[in-house]
Design a protein around this motif. Structure first.
Motif, mmCIF file in Angstrom:
data_model
loop_
_atom_site.group_PDB
_atom_site.id
_atom_site.type_symbol
_atom_site.label_atom_id
_atom_site.label_comp_id
_atom_site.label_asym_id
_atom_site.label_seq_id
_atom_site.Cartn_x
_atom_site.Cartn_y
_atom_site.Cartn_z
ATOM 1 N N TYR A 23 1.025 -1.242 0.041
ATOM 2 C CA TYR A 23 0.118 0.404 -0.188
ATOM 3 C C TYR A 23 1.122 1.237 0.378
ATOM 4 C CZ TYR A 23 -3.520 -3.133 1.273
ATOM 5 O OH TYR A 23 -4.863 -3.915 1.305
ATOM 6 N N TYR A 24 0.523 2.413 -0.916
ATOM 7 C CA TYR A 24 1.208 3.420 -0.664
ATOM 8 C C TYR A 24 0.179 4.548 -0.331
ATOM 9 C CZ TYR A 24 4.355 0.870 -3.523
ATOM 10 O OH TYR A 24 4.723 -0.428 -4.119
ATOM 11 N N ASP A 25 1.204 5.632 0.127
ATOM 12 C CA ASP A 25 0.008 6.706 0.710
ATOM 13 C C ASP A 25 0.646 8.031 -0.061
ATOM 14 O OD1 ASP A 25 1.485 8.167 1.985
ATOM 15 O OD2 ASP A 25 0.868 8.133 3.956
ATOM 16 N N LEU A 26 0.443 8.954 0.370
ATOM 17 C CA LEU A 26 0.371 10.279 -0.578
ATOM 18 C C LEU A 26 0.679 11.191 0.472
ATOM 19 C CD1 LEU A 26 -2.281 10.639 -3.028
ATOM 20 C CD2 LEU A 26 -0.038 9.290 -3.612
ATOM 21 N N ALA A 27 1.083 11.072 0.845
ATOM 22 C CA ALA A 27 2.308 12.318 1.878
ATOM 23 C C ALA A 27 3.158 13.072 1.429
ATOM 24 C CB ALA A 27 2.041 11.543 4.003
ATOM 25 N N MET A 28 2.734 14.425 0.868
ATOM 26 C CA MET A 28 3.588 15.205 0.548
ATOM 27 C C MET A 28 4.128 14.924 -1.172
ATOM 28 S SD MET A 28 6.364 15.725 3.316
ATOM 29 C CE MET A 28 7.934 16.479 1.549
ATOM 30 N N SER A 29 3.050 14.219 -1.721
ATOM 31 C CA SER A 29 3.194 13.185 -3.043
ATOM 32 C C SER A 29 1.908 13.167 -3.827
ATOM 33 C CB SER A 29 3.918 11.938 -2.646
ATOM 34 O OG SER A 29 4.612 11.982 -2.101
ATOM 35 N N ALA A 30 1.078 14.324 -3.346
ATOM 36 C CA ALA A 30 -0.641 14.172 -4.365
ATOM 37 C C ALA A 30 -0.326 14.748 -5.998
ATOM 38 C CB ALA A 30 -0.974 14.235 -3.495
ATOM 39 N N ASN A 31 1.559 14.836 -6.376
ATOM 40 C CA ASN A 31 1.103 16.422 -7.198
ATOM 41 C C ASN A 31 0.852 14.816 -8.166
ATOM 42 O OD1 ASN A 31 4.013 15.660 -8.898
ATOM 43 N ND2 ASN A 31 4.396 15.790 -5.853
ATOM 44 N N GLN A 32 0.170 16.021 -9.770
ATOM 45 C CA GLN A 32 0.681 14.806 -10.557
ATOM 46 C C GLN A 32 1.641 14.468 -10.918
ATOM 47 O OE1 GLN A 32 -3.562 15.255 -12.328
ATOM 48 N NE2 GLN A 32 -2.107 12.796 -12.665
ATOM 49 N N PRO A 33 2.585 14.202 -11.292
ATOM 50 C CA PRO A 33 3.808 14.327 -12.190
ATOM 51 C C PRO A 33 4.623 12.415 -11.148
ATOM 52 C CG PRO A 33 4.072 16.093 -12.622
ATOM 53 C CD PRO A 33 2.852 16.051 -11.306
ATOM 54 N N THR A 34 4.023 12.966 -9.434
ATOM 55 C CA THR A 34 4.492 11.764 -8.822
ATOM 56 C C THR A 34 3.888 10.747 -8.892
ATOM 57 O OG1 THR A 34 6.265 13.218 -7.130
ATOM 58 C CG2 THR A 34 4.886 11.036 -6.404
ATOM 59 N N PHE A 35 2.349 11.101 -8.797
ATOM 60 C CA PHE A 35 1.022 10.031 -9.104
ATOM 61 C C PHE A 35 1.019 9.421 -10.047
ATOM 62 C CE2 PHE A 35 -2.951 8.894 -9.806
ATOM 63 C CZ PHE A 35 -3.771 8.224 -8.939
ATOM 64 N N ASP B 175 1.381 13.466 6.556
ATOM 65 C CA ASP B 175 2.423 14.597 7.840
ATOM 66 C C ASP B 175 2.285 14.665 8.513
ATOM 67 O OD1 ASP B 175 4.168 12.906 7.125
ATOM 68 O OD2 ASP B 175 5.385 13.959 5.316
ATOM 69 N N PHE B 176 1.090 15.157 8.495
ATOM 70 C CA PHE B 176 0.761 16.494 9.567
ATOM 71 C C PHE B 176 0.902 15.598 11.528
ATOM 72 C CE2 PHE B 176 -1.836 18.297 13.152
ATOM 73 C CZ PHE B 176 -2.066 19.684 12.972
ATOM 74 N N PRO B 177 1.739 16.521 11.834
ATOM 75 C CA PRO B 177 1.654 18.277 12.344
ATOM 76 C C PRO B 177 3.356 18.073 11.742
ATOM 77 C CG PRO B 177 1.515 17.080 14.017
ATOM 78 C CD PRO B 177 1.234 15.706 13.642
ATOM 79 N N PHE B 178 3.717 16.988 11.324
ATOM 80 C CA PHE B 178 5.467 17.375 11.167
ATOM 81 C C PHE B 178 6.051 18.473 9.608
ATOM 82 C CE2 PHE B 178 5.261 13.274 13.545
ATOM 83 C CZ PHE B 178 5.674 13.646 14.270
ATOM 84 N N GLN B 179 4.862 18.191 9.011
ATOM 85 C CA GLN B 179 4.514 19.091 8.048
ATOM 86 C C GLN B 179 3.804 20.654 8.340
ATOM 87 O OE1 GLN B 179 5.859 19.858 4.079
ATOM 88 N NE2 GLN B 179 7.282 18.102 4.897
ATOM 89 N N PRO B 180 4.954 21.695 7.558
ATOM 90 C CA PRO B 180 4.084 22.995 7.804
ATOM 91 C C PRO B 180 2.552 22.849 7.560
ATOM 92 C CG PRO B 180 6.035 22.926 7.056
ATOM 93 C CD PRO B 180 5.726 21.986 7.395
ATOM 94 N N ALA B 181 1.402 23.556 7.948
ATOM 95 C CA ALA B 181 -0.177 23.467 7.443
ATOM 96 C C ALA B 181 0.359 24.336 6.341
ATOM 97 C CB ALA B 181 -0.847 24.199 8.400
ATOM 98 N N ALA B 182 0.755 25.289 5.713
ATOM 99 C CA ALA B 182 0.697 25.170 4.129
ATOM 100 C C ALA B 182 1.639 23.906 3.175
ATOM 101 C CB ALA B 182 1.178 26.670 4.003
#
Length: 272
Positions: A193-205, A222-229
């Protein structure tokens, strides 16, 4: 939302006993949080790796006494990767439990020599994910432990981009501990299984879906380790993904995860 502790987990502590105590404290705290907010949160246990006997005790305690939903394991612990024979009893116990494992990357032991002064999540995290999955595959851990469900973060790191390369080289006599057929390697990678944390952009997907069935892909934050933005941008990228039907979008956003954790669906139904 499923709660877990990210890198460096408990490995920043040099003493075995300190790792054991902190892992137990983390797991007890997560369990208490779940009790305080029933139905809203799940939890992955932390193990005092690479210490095997203590980890086996914690697995039984966290499942039997705390009712946690799975386990988070770093890509390596003190430089020991997950295909190491010394860790086989841990995977055997988790296999008996039909456990879900969330894999989280951490820096390799050689990071100070190869990091070039930049922080590990930039490059070494995606690489260490692929490194430990290769170790798991060629150690036959997945073959021996067919009941495990393994989730890779960040769209599998660099793994989807090099999967066909790995498969091409896998039958060569130099492969350790033993060669495998290309087809077998790809089948095992497709079963993860694969999650899309930091990776939901079209090229990576688009690269990920060349390897993983859509039924094996889930949203991650990746919350809260990634900034909210950054989290907000990743969710916006996910909502904008092309080439998916509405049903496929819903599957990645929700239904695929509920198949791994069906009790959340029951709780949601009761709340509704």
């Amino acid at each position: 939302m499923i709660l877990s502790v990210s890198s460096p987990s408990v490995s920043f502590l040099p003493e075995r006993e300190a790792r054991v105590r902190l892992a137990r404290t983390i797991n007890e705290d997560i369990a208490q949080f779940r009790r305080d907010y029933p139905g809203r949160f799940g939890g992955f246990m932390t193990l005092p790796l690479p210490h095997v006997a203590e980890s086996l005790v914690e697995i039984d305690h966290a499942f039997d006494q705390l009712g946690l939903d799975g386990v988070i394991i770093e890509t390596n612990s003190d430089g020991k990767y997950l295909g190491d024979p010394a860790l086989a009893p841990i995977f055997g116990r988790l296999n008996e439990r039909h456990a879900t494992i969330f894999l989280h990357p951490t820096a390799p032991a050689c990071f100070s020599a190869v990091g070039l002064g930049r922080f590990a999540p930039l490059f070494e995290f995606p690489c260490d994910t692929a490194r430990t999955v290769i170790d798991i595959v060629f150690s036959d851990t997945l073959k021996r432990c067919a009941n495990l469900k393994l989730i890779l973060p960040h769209a599998g790191g660099v793994l989807p981009a090099i999967a066909q390369r790995i498969a091409l080289l896998s039958p060569m006599p130099a492969m350790k501990p033993a060669p495998k057929s290309s087809a077998e390697v790809i089948t095992e990678l497709k079963g993860l299984y694969y999650d899309l944390a930091m990776s939901a952009n079209q090229p990576t997907f688009d690269v990920l879906r060349t390897l993983a069935p859509l039924s094996q892909i889930m949203v991650g934050t990746d919350f809260p380790f990634q900034p909210a933005a950054n989290v907000a941008r990743n969710i916006a990228d996910f909502r904008a993904l092309g080439g998916l039907s509405p049903e496929e979008h819903r599957g990645i956003a929700r239904e695929n995860a509920l198949r791994l954790f069906p009790h959340f669906a029951r709780v949601d139904g009761e709340a509704g």
